[in-house]
Design a protein around this motif. Structure first.
Motif, PDB file in Angstrom:
ATOM      1  N   ASN A 205       0.500  -1.510   0.007  1.00 54.64           N
ATOM      2  CA  ASN A 205      -0.041  -0.074  -0.052  1.00 54.64           C
ATOM      3  C   ASN A 205       1.143   0.920  -0.158  1.00 54.64           C
ATOM      4  O   ASN A 205       0.196   2.440  -0.247  1.00 54.64           O
ATOM      5  N   TYR A 206       2.054   1.395   0.827  1.00 52.22           N
ATOM      6  CA  TYR A 206       2.727   2.593   1.158  1.00 52.22           C
ATOM      7  C   TYR A 206       4.167   2.729  -0.444  1.00 52.22           C
ATOM      8  O   TYR A 206       4.250   3.627  -0.738  1.00 52.22           O
ATOM      9  N   LEU A 207       3.956   1.396  -1.292  1.00 48.71           N
ATOM     10  CA  LEU A 207       4.856   1.863  -2.400  1.00 48.71           C
ATOM     11  C   LEU A 207       4.636   2.174  -4.052  1.00 48.71           C
ATOM     12  O   LEU A 207       3.229   1.822  -4.057  1.00 48.71           O
ATOM     13  N   GLU A 208       5.225   2.160  -4.972  1.00 50.57           N
ATOM     14  CA  GLU A 208       5.448   2.633  -5.878  1.00 50.57           C
ATOM     15  C   GLU A 208       5.163   1.264  -6.726  1.00 50.57           C
ATOM     16  O   GLU A 208       5.734  -0.131  -6.271  1.00 50.57           O
ATOM     17  N   GLU A 209       4.610   1.431  -8.112  1.00 46.03           N
ATOM     18  CA  GLU A 209       4.030   0.804  -8.880  1.00 46.03           C
ATOM     19  C   GLU A 209       5.171  -0.654  -9.014  1.00 46.03           C
ATOM     20  O   GLU A 209       4.667  -1.548  -9.213  1.00 46.03           O
ATOM     21  N   GLU A 210       6.372  -0.005  -9.518  1.00 45.90           N
ATOM     22  CA  GLU A 210       6.966  -0.961 -10.692  1.00 45.90           C
ATOM     23  C   GLU A 210       8.279  -1.585  -8.878  1.00 45.90           C
ATOM     24  O   GLU A 210       8.959  -3.394  -9.337  1.00 45.90           O
ATOM     25  N   VAL A 211       7.687  -1.627  -7.385  1.00 40.97           N
ATOM     26  CA  VAL A 211       8.294  -2.238  -6.785  1.00 40.97           C
ATOM     27  C   VAL A 211       7.517  -3.483  -6.424  1.00 40.97           C
ATOM     28  O   VAL A 211       7.397  -4.391  -5.751  1.00 40.97           O
ATOM     29  N   PRO A 212       6.262  -3.537  -5.504  1.00 41.01           N
ATOM     30  CA  PRO A 212       5.959  -4.674  -4.838  1.00 41.01           C
ATOM     31  C   PRO A 212       5.998  -5.855  -5.001  1.00 41.01           C
ATOM     32  O   PRO A 212       5.927  -6.813  -4.361  1.00 41.01           O
ATOM     33  N   HIS A 213       5.532  -6.441  -6.298  1.00 44.05           N
ATOM     34  CA  HIS A 213       5.508  -7.701  -7.092  1.00 44.05           C
ATOM     35  C   HIS A 213       7.129  -7.983  -6.142  1.00 44.05           C
ATOM     36  O   HIS A 213       7.413  -8.929  -6.274  1.00 44.05           O
ATOM     37  N   GLY A 214       8.095  -7.099  -6.242  1.00 43.69           N
ATOM     38  CA  GLY A 214       9.521  -7.447  -6.496  1.00 43.69           C
ATOM     39  C   GLY A 214      10.057  -7.419  -4.681  1.00 43.69           C
ATOM     40  O   GLY A 214      11.271  -7.413  -4.462  1.00 43.69           O
ATOM     41  N   ILE A 215       8.901  -8.254  -3.725  1.00 48.86           N
ATOM     42  CA  ILE A 215       9.231  -7.685  -2.522  1.00 48.86           C
ATOM     43  C   ILE A 215       8.767  -8.988  -1.781  1.00 48.86           C
ATOM     44  O   ILE A 215       7.352  -9.705  -2.143  1.00 48.86           O
ATOM     45  N   ALA A 233      11.431  -8.753  11.286  1.00 49.10           N
ATOM     46  CA  ALA A 233      10.847  -8.620   9.922  1.00 49.10           C
ATOM     47  C   ALA A 233      12.271  -8.385   8.996  1.00 49.10           C
ATOM     48  O   ALA A 233      12.487  -7.123   9.814  1.00 49.10           O
ATOM     49  N   VAL A 234      12.237  -9.216   7.919  1.00 49.06           N
ATOM     50  CA  VAL A 234      12.847  -8.447   6.387  1.00 49.06           C
ATOM     51  C   VAL A 234      12.392  -8.475   5.547  1.00 49.06           C
ATOM     52  O   VAL A 234      11.095  -9.168   5.198  1.00 49.06           O
ATOM     53  N   ILE A 235      12.308  -7.189   4.840  1.00 49.83           N
ATOM     54  CA  ILE A 235      11.541  -6.869   3.958  1.00 49.83           C
ATOM     55  C   ILE A 235      12.183  -7.050   2.563  1.00 49.83           C
ATOM     56  O   ILE A 235      13.734  -6.500   2.989  1.00 49.83           O
ATOM     57  N   TYR A 236      12.296  -8.234   1.354  1.00 47.36           N
ATOM     58  CA  TYR A 236      13.501  -8.676   0.586  1.00 47.36           C
ATOM     59  C   TYR A 236      13.175  -7.748  -0.137  1.00 47.36           C
ATOM     60  O   TYR A 236      11.846  -7.302  -0.688  1.00 47.36           O
ATOM     61  N   CYS A 237      13.706  -6.766  -0.940  1.00 49.41           N
ATOM     62  CA  CYS A 237      13.550  -6.454  -2.914  1.00 49.41           C
ATOM     63  C   CYS A 237      14.602  -6.876  -3.674  1.00 49.41           C
ATOM     64  O   CYS A 237      15.982  -7.486  -3.505  1.00 49.41           O
ATOM     65  N   GLU A 238      14.451  -7.238  -4.953  1.00 48.27           N
ATOM     66  CA  GLU A 238      15.401  -7.142  -5.937  1.00 48.27           C
ATOM     67  C   GLU A 238      16.118  -6.248  -7.024  1.00 48.27           C
ATOM     68  O   GLU A 238      17.212  -6.797  -7.354  1.00 48.27           O
ATOM     69  N   LYS A 239      16.252  -5.188  -5.842  1.00 47.13           N
ATOM     70  CA  LYS A 239      17.281  -4.163  -6.411  1.00 47.13           C
ATOM     71  C   LYS A 239      17.348  -3.221  -5.605  1.00 47.13           C
ATOM     72  O   LYS A 239      16.922  -2.633  -4.513  1.00 47.13           O
TER      73      LYS A 239
END
Length: 299
Positions: A205-215, A233-239
């Motif tokens: 809900n907080y993030l821009e369009e390009e980020v959510p699917h990569g977390i 907790a760790v939030i992992y992202c791809e870039k």
């Protein structure tokens, strides 16, 4: 002996499957956002109906599946496989749609997948609160002509409209059998899983369009003390560039995610919560078999 059975909720991404499940149960166990492919795991929700004397007389175990879609990576394939495999495990299929089949190939693809299954099928037309009578009638008749579905009805999962009537339609398809779960249980998922999903929902809900699917979210520590539960907790992202977006200027975005998640987790657990979040980069994890298994998306 009571009546019991398993019901699979299937459909395209964003048609309201998780919203329907939460509405049936009367509480939130599946996360919901306006972003497609929010649900990544099969979420089991348990609805136990009681007679006038307060004794259980039926138990419906609903399986909310990821939206069936054309996969672009291994995560997408794992999600679609999870949904399709549900067809083989349930006593009844609820197929959710929110518009005409002419709107896109997704619903047509799903109807072809389930056309020849012996499993009973109910078509549920969702979001009827936003439809005109003629639009609803057109969708109803379109699917009725296919001769695939045992029943067709409309609901508004968001507003709870016709949800009790849907449960009444489901009950005749149940058979006499055991209670699979205790009567006060609404999901078989552990609290750690639900907590990780709440954090992921707030991030979406907080993030821009390009980020959510990569977390992805992983719970690293979960310590219950007398008056507080401490969660790391760790939030992992791809870039690497996404890490900065998630944290935000002066850490404001991550603080916002943490605060909104903490408030909901406190309501879930019924205790004060100390929530600590970190952000880490795991490049291209959605195409890594090891990472998908590690995050619980693939066996």
């Amino acid at each position: 002996m009571i009546k019991s059975g398993f019901i699979g909720i299937i459909g395209r991404p964003n048609v309201g499957k998780s919203t329907l499940l939460n509405s049936i149960l009367g509480e939130k166990i599946a996360i919901t956002t306006d972003k497609p492919q929010t649900t990544r795991n099969s979420i089991r929700g348990i609805y136990t109906h009681k007679d006038e004397e307060g004794n259980p007389d039926s138990q419906m175990v609903f399986i909310d599946t990821p939206g069936i879609h054309k996969a672009r990576n291994k995560l997408g394939s794992a999600m679609t496989d999870m949904a399709v495999n549900t067809f083989k495990e349930v006593d009844l299929i609820l197929f959710l749609v929110d518009g005409s089949i002419k709107k896109g190939p997704g619903d047509r693809y799903i109807t072809e997948l389930i056309r020849d299954l012996d499993t009973p099928k109910i078509l549920v037309i969702n979001k009827i609160d936003g439809m005109e009578i003629d639009e609803y009638r057109e969708i109803f008749e379109e699917y009725d002509r296919m001769k695939i579905f045992d029943e067709i009805m409309g609901v508004s999962a968001l507003k709870g409209k016709n949800v009790p009537q849907l449960l009444a339609k489901i009950e005749p398809y149940l058979e006499e059998g055991p209670m699979f779960f205790p009567e006060d249980m609404v999901t078989d998922h552990p609290e750690r899983f639900i907590v990780s999903e709440i954090i992921r929902e707030k991030a979406l809900n907080y993030l821009e369009e390009e980020v959510p699917h990569g977390i992805a979210v992983e719970i690293e520590s979960f310590k219950e003390e007398k008056n507080i539960t401490r969660i790391g907790a760790v939030i992992y992202c791809e870039k690497k560039s996404h890490k900065g977006i998630i944290i935000g200027k002066q850490g404001k975005k991550l603080k916002g995610i943490g605060k909104s998640a903490r408030l909901e987790i406190e309501a879930l657990l019924g205790t004060k919560v100390f929530l600590e979040l970190w952000v880490k980069v795991k490049e291209n994890w959605r195409d890594s078999d090891f990472a998908l298994s590690n995050f619980g998306y693939k066996e």
